[in-house]
Design a protein around this motif. Structure first.
Motif, PDB file in Angstrom:
ATOM      1  N   GLU A  51       0.651  -0.979  -0.219  1.00 47.74           N
ATOM      2  CA  GLU A  51       0.211  -0.086  -0.235  1.00 47.74           C
ATOM      3  C   GLU A  51       0.809   0.979  -0.176  1.00 47.74           C
ATOM      4  O   GLU A  51       2.316   1.601   0.869  1.00 47.74           O
ATOM      5  N   GLU A  53       2.489   4.329   1.528  1.00 47.26           N
ATOM      6  CA  GLU A  53       2.910   5.114   2.650  1.00 47.26           C
ATOM      7  C   GLU A  53       4.067   5.503   2.719  1.00 47.26           C
ATOM      8  O   GLU A  53       4.625   5.608   1.808  1.00 47.26           O
ATOM      9  N   ARG A  85       5.839   1.033  -3.784  1.00 46.35           N
ATOM     10  CA  ARG A  85       4.626   1.981  -3.553  1.00 46.35           C
ATOM     11  C   ARG A  85       4.977   2.553  -2.533  1.00 46.35           C
ATOM     12  O   ARG A  85       3.663   3.793  -2.224  1.00 46.35           O
TER      13      ARG A  85
END
Length: 177
Positions: A51, A53, A85
């Protein structure tokens, strides 16, 4: 605008043979960057996709970076984008001085991994439209842990993405219609 990064002569890379970056600044203040590394992607160490972050120390592994400052100003911002990411954003008062987290809307990061290409597309809301000076760079980690440092230019004998002489890309403000 399409630009080519080159590896620092003291940090050759066996896995990657080229890195190109497409850059566009919209009137809205959104900066779009599309990094394309070509070569044997399986020989580059990529952190697992996760995810989006905020995270520190992304430069210790494969990551793509952009340094931005307003034309004629000393403060600058540093942005790091990992193929995992994860991302980071900092602001500096001057070269490597006064570093602190830059608060911003999280960038949009899309990653595509192919056998011979790694594509990382970022949309970053700068909230301003320029004119800007950029230093664009990347760090590639090979499977044996060796790091190579890529940039538009390498002003010194050692890789240093913070070197003021590395801010060589002029990005004009988009024309208002």
């Amino acid at each position: 605008m399409l630009c080519a990064l080159k590896p620092h002569p003291n940090t050759p890379c066996r896995a990657i043979r080229a890195i190109d970056v497409e850059i566009a600044l919209a009137k809205s203040g959104q900066l779009a960057l599309v990094y394309r590394a070509t070569g044997s992607i399986a020989d580059a160490r990529l952190l697992p996709l996760g995810e989006p972050e905020r995270a520190d120390d992304l430069w210790r592994h494969t990551c793509f970076e952009v340094f931005i400052k307003a034309l004629g100003k000393d403060p600058y911002s540093e942005f790091n984008f990992s193929p995992s990411r994860r991302w980071a954003a900092y602001v500096f008062d001057d070269t490597r001085r006064g570093m602190r987290n830059l608060e911003l809307v999280a960038p949009s990061i899309a990653v595509e991994v192919r056998a011979e290409a790694l594509i990382l597309a970022v949309t970053l809301d700068l909230g301003r439209t320029g004119p800007l000076k950029l230093a664009v760079s990347a760090v590639i980690e090979e499977m044996d842990g060796q790091l190579s440092y890529w940039a538009l230019t390498h002003p010194g004998e050692r890789p240093d993405f913070h070197d003021p002489d590395g801010f060589v890309l002029d990005l004009p403000a988009p024309e208002q219609t």
